[in-house]
Design an enzyme around this catalytic site. Structure first.
Site: not given
Ligand code: IPE
Ligand code: IPE
Ligand code: MG
Length: 245
Positions: A25, A73
């Site tokens: 991330d 996502n």
């Protein structure tokens, strides 16, 4: 110098996690800091992934699961999703020859049916061409969600119950665990999340029941082998009790 060396603890094999999960991330923030488009952050993150996967194999990690794209996502702008899929395509094409030198066995976890046909083909090729490898197991989570994974396992069990093969009362935890994408692999020992966020974001929900967590402030594109070493040192110092004393 000598003193510094003494202080650096290299984990013994016994305290080396067998299975490490990484939530890759911070790509977007890395790009933003540089005034670049988010996709430049994903490209940089993809490079970090190549380096760290090879480094984990070198360090003797038996199994590495990386979170590349979650079931959530898809909520991102279409051009960002396309950019991520293109990076995955580039990686797969390149690694089909690159993998030949590496002793890494690749598996994709997640629901791949909504992905482009050529991507699905490349994923299968990568899995087939590395199936005989004896080194590190690398799981790449694409369109992966922990809840989806559990649902997928439970749905298969529900079918067996409906077919009269299995009684609901006979269901065990192992039946659910056995239907997960990682069923035949070592237990998850360590979850690493760079970028300064303190959450799982639907990653390996079932497998993380007794995993150790290491959160780090570094953004994924800046993550270096040295950061992995730091996390392994931190893990080596943890006392895992599994509910005992
Ligand atoms: C992780 O980086 C990559 C994916 C989720 C595909 P992000 O894109 O989430 O980066 P931040 O969190 O916005 O910085
Ligand atoms: C988790 O990161 C998914 C991946 C790294 C692939 P996100 O950036 O999507 O997670 P949230 O939205 O911050 O929880
Ligand atoms: Mg993020």
């Amino acid at each position: 110098m000598g003193l510094f060396r003494k202080k650096t603890v290299t984990p013994e094999p016994s305290v080396l996690p067998q299975h490490v999960g990484i939530i890759m991330d911070g790509n977007g923030r890395w790009a933003k800091k540089r005034g670049l488009p988010r996709k430049a952050g994903h490209a940089a993150g993809a490079q970090t992934f190549r380096t760290i996967a090879k480094y984990c194999e070198k360090r003797g990690i038996a199994c590495l699961t990386v979170y590349a794209f979650s079931t959530e996502n898809w909520r991102r702008p279409a051009d960002e999703v396309t950019a991520i899929m293109n990076l995955l395509r580039d990686y797969l094409k390149e690694s089909l020859s690159d993998f030949k030198q590496e002793n890494i066995r690749v598996r994709f976890i997640g629901d791949r049916t909504p992905l482009a046909d050529d991507l699905q083909r490349l994923m299968q090729e990568a899995e087939e061409s590395t199936a005989h490898k004896t080194g590190m197991q690398l799981n790449i989570a694409v369109n992966y969600g922990g809840r989806e994974e559990i649902l997928h396992s439970v749905r298969r069990l529900a079918k067996r119950v409906a077919d009269g093969e299995l009684s609901p009362d006979a269901l065990r935890e192992e039946d659910i665990g056995g239907g997960l994408y990682t069923a035949d692999q070592p237990e998850l020992d360590l979850i690493l999340r760079p970028s300064g966020e303190y959450r799982l974001s639907n990653f390996l929900l079932w497998q993380s029941a007794y995993a150790e967590y290491v959160f780090m402030d570094v953004l994924w594109p800046d993550f270096k082998p040295h950061d992995l070493d730091r996390a392994l040192e931190e893990y080596a110092g943890r006392h895992r009790r599994f509910g005992g004393v």
